[in-house]
Write an enzyme that holds these catalytic residues in place. Structure first.
Site, PDB file in Angstrom:
ATOM      1  N   ASP A   8       0.848  -1.192   0.000  1.00 15.17           N
ATOM      2  CA  ASP A   8       0.000   0.000   0.000  1.00 15.17           C
ATOM      3  C   ASP A   8       0.881   1.237   0.000  1.00 15.17           C
ATOM      4  O   ASP A   8       2.025   1.207   0.493  1.00 15.17           O
ATOM      5  CB  ASP A   8      -0.924   0.016   1.222  1.00 15.17           C
ATOM      6  CG  ASP A   8      -1.936   1.159   1.161  1.00 15.17           C
ATOM      7  OD1 ASP A   8      -2.738   1.174   0.195  1.00 15.17           O
ATOM      8  OD2 ASP A   8      -1.922   2.033   2.033  1.00 15.17           O
ATOM      9  N   GLU A  10       0.827   5.772   0.424  1.00 13.42           N
ATOM     10  CA  GLU A  10       0.154   7.040   0.669  1.00 13.42           C
ATOM     11  C   GLU A  10       0.841   8.075  -0.208  1.00 13.42           C
ATOM     12  O   GLU A  10       2.057   7.986  -0.463  1.00 13.42           O
ATOM     13  CB  GLU A  10       0.232   7.438   2.146  1.00 13.42           C
ATOM     14  CG  GLU A  10      -0.451   6.468   3.099  1.00 13.42           C
ATOM     15  CD  GLU A  10      -1.946   6.332   2.887  1.00 13.42           C
ATOM     16  OE1 GLU A  10      -2.551   7.255   2.289  1.00 13.42           O
ATOM     17  OE2 GLU A  10      -2.512   5.300   3.294  1.00 13.42           O
ATOM     18  N   HIS A 153      -5.541   6.707   7.421  1.00  8.43           N
ATOM     19  CA  HIS A 153      -4.891   5.760   6.530  1.00  8.43           C
ATOM     20  C   HIS A 153      -3.391   5.766   6.810  1.00  8.43           C
ATOM     21  O   HIS A 153      -2.782   6.818   6.972  1.00  8.43           O
ATOM     22  CB  HIS A 153      -5.127   6.153   5.066  1.00  8.43           C
ATOM     23  CG  HIS A 153      -6.516   5.913   4.597  1.00  8.43           C
ATOM     24  ND1 HIS A 153      -6.837   4.957   3.661  1.00  8.43           N
ATOM     25  CD2 HIS A 153      -7.675   6.505   4.936  1.00  8.43           C
ATOM     26  CE1 HIS A 153      -8.145   4.978   3.453  1.00  8.43           C
ATOM     27  NE2 HIS A 153      -8.670   5.913   4.209  1.00  8.43           N
TER      28      HIS A 153
END
Length: 237
Positions: A8, A10, A153
């Site tokens: 993942d 950001e 997140h």
């Protein structure tokens, strides 16, 4: 041995082509569908500020990133870690688009040229749950994955949650992956073959009471279905 990396990112915003950059990369490793603890977690100085809306999502301040390395400074370590693995991403097009841009700026080839394959859990979820919300939070709720610690997140936290979601989405696959003796691990248990051709199985006939109870149950099911049970159909049908 099957090696998978759940990944993942950001970012400073939503558009890699518009100049937004990766600020955090989180990866967790699975070997044979088990977490190994061999994780990769990095922050990057993107050389620009995050958009206000992005800050509300990830909460990573511009000041925090000022002294972090640039992506291109860490690219060799990143590619070595990911080399040849199956990469599992939720909404893969977004993350891969950003990774491609970072690799391009670092003078490297596209992301997929370094990894074995890319699996998109969002595409999997849409196929399994059509018409439903399939965000990471929605899947955690649906599959019983505890995401109570996720107020913002974060790439590593989201990768850990996604690993749990992926295992739940694909639960039951292991039963289909039965290797023969030639494929068994060297240290595995070898089960000798058994000749069943000479075994005579004993047949236990149902009693009259059991047959009557069975017919009564079938009648109840047929009544509840409005007479639409398939066993009521004639042989000609």
């Amino acid at each position: 041995m099957s090696r998978q990396i759940v990944l993942d990112t950001e970012t400073t915003g939503l558009s890699a082509e518009g100049g937004d950059r990766i600020i955090e990369l989180g990866c967790v490793e699975l070997l044979n569908r088990k977490l190994t603890g061999n994780n990769l977690h990095l922050y990057f100085n993107p050389g620009r500020d995050s958009h206000e809306d992005a800050l509300k999502v990830h909460g990573i301040s511009n000041e925090f990133l000022r002294d972090k390395p640039k992506f291109h400074d860490m690219v060799d370590d990143i590619l070595q870690y990911l080399q040849g693995a199956e990469i599992i991403i939720h909404n893969a097009a977004f993350d891969v688009g950003f990774l491609n841009k970072e690799l391009e700026l670092a003078g490297r080839g596209p992301f997929r040229s370094f990894v074995g394959s890319v699996t998109d859990t969002l595409a999997m979820a849409k196929e399994m749950y059509p018409g439903k919300r399939n965000s990471l939070d929605a899947l955690c709720d649906r599959l019983g994955v505890d995401n109570s610690g996720r107020t913002l997140h974060g790439a590593l936290l989201d990768a850990e949650l996604l690993a749990d979601v992926y295992i739940n989405l694909t639960r039951g696959q292991d039963a289909l992956l039965i290797a023969d003796d030639s494929q068994a691990d060297e240290g595995g248990v070898q089960i000798p073959a058994i000749d069943l051709s000479r075994i005579v199985l004993q047949v236990l006939r149902a009693s009259d009471d059991e047959l009557a109870e069975h017919q009564a149950t079938l009648a109840q099911i047929d009544k509840a279905s409005g007479g639409k049970t398939i066993w009521k159909a004639s042989p000609a049908a």
